[in-house]
Design a protein around this motif. Structure first.
Motif, short mmCIF file in Angstrom:
data_model
loop_
_atom_site.label_atom_id
_atom_site.label_comp_id
_atom_site.label_asym_id
_atom_site.label_seq_id
_atom_site.Cartn_x
_atom_site.Cartn_y
_atom_site.Cartn_z
N GLU A 21 0.85 -1.18 0.00
CA GLU A 21 0.00 0.00 0.00
C GLU A 21 0.89 1.24 0.00
O GLU A 21 1.96 1.23 0.59
CB GLU A 21 -0.91 0.01 1.23
N ALA A 23 0.77 5.28 0.92
CA ALA A 23 -0.01 6.27 1.66
C ALA A 23 0.22 7.67 1.12
O ALA A 23 1.30 7.99 0.62
CB ALA A 23 0.36 6.23 3.13
N GLU A 25 0.03 11.63 2.49
CA GLU A 25 0.06 12.38 3.74
C GLU A 25 -0.24 13.84 3.45
O GLU A 25 0.24 14.39 2.46
CB GLU A 25 1.42 12.25 4.41
N GLN A 52 -11.19 7.50 0.43
CA GLN A 52 -10.39 7.04 1.57
C GLN A 52 -10.56 8.00 2.75
O GLN A 52 -10.43 9.22 2.59
CB GLN A 52 -8.91 6.97 1.18
N ILE A 54 -9.34 9.97 5.81
CA ILE A 54 -8.05 10.47 6.27
C ILE A 54 -8.01 10.26 7.78
O ILE A 54 -8.82 10.79 8.52
CB ILE A 54 -7.87 11.94 5.89
N GLN A 59 -3.16 10.85 7.16
CA GLN A 59 -2.77 9.95 6.10
C GLN A 59 -3.96 9.11 5.63
O GLN A 59 -4.89 8.87 6.39
CB GLN A 59 -1.67 8.99 6.56
N CYS A 60 -3.86 8.67 4.38
CA CYS A 60 -4.80 7.69 3.84
C CYS A 60 -4.07 6.89 2.77
O CYS A 60 -3.01 7.30 2.30
CB CYS A 60 -6.06 8.35 3.28
N MET A 61 -4.63 5.77 2.41
CA MET A 61 -4.05 4.95 1.36
C MET A 61 -4.49 5.48 0.00
O MET A 61 -5.63 5.92 -0.16
CB MET A 61 -4.49 3.49 1.50
#
Length: 99
Positions: A21, A23, A25, A52, A54, A59-61
């Motif tokens: 994955e 990420a 940011e 996605q 957060i 962060q999220c993928m």
């Protein structure tokens, strides 16, 4: 609000690998503090990828579907006391993706 790519980030050659994955940011201004946020990802042609949430550390993928094309778009959406907040849409160009 404006979303822009960190000039220190390099997206050249991003490819999703099995079970890997990547990420994204974010850094937010104070008016986003405490606001639930979602990153919306789109293809260059406007097809939506799975949004996605957060999470902690802002962060999220990045959906793997977005990483296999030469470009994808991203926008941040939030809700603050019933008011919808959004950023502009940023196009991320990546060398190495395929159509």
């Amino acid at each position: 609000s404006t979303i822009r790519q960190d000039p220190a980030c390099n997206f050249n050659g991003l490819f999703p690998a099995p079970n890997q994955e990547i990420a994204a940011e974010f850094t937010f201004s104070d008016n986003w503090t405490g606001v639930p946020k979602v990153a919306a990802f789109y293809s260059a042609l406007g097809n939506e990828y799975p949004p996605q949430i957060i999470r902690e550390k802002n962060q999220c993928m990045i959906p793997s579907e977005a990483l296999i094309s030469p470009a994808f778009r991203i926008q941040i959406l939030g809700s603050n006391r019933g008011n919808i907040m959004s950023t502009n849409m940023l196009t991320v160009y990546q060398k190495g993706g395929r159509l």
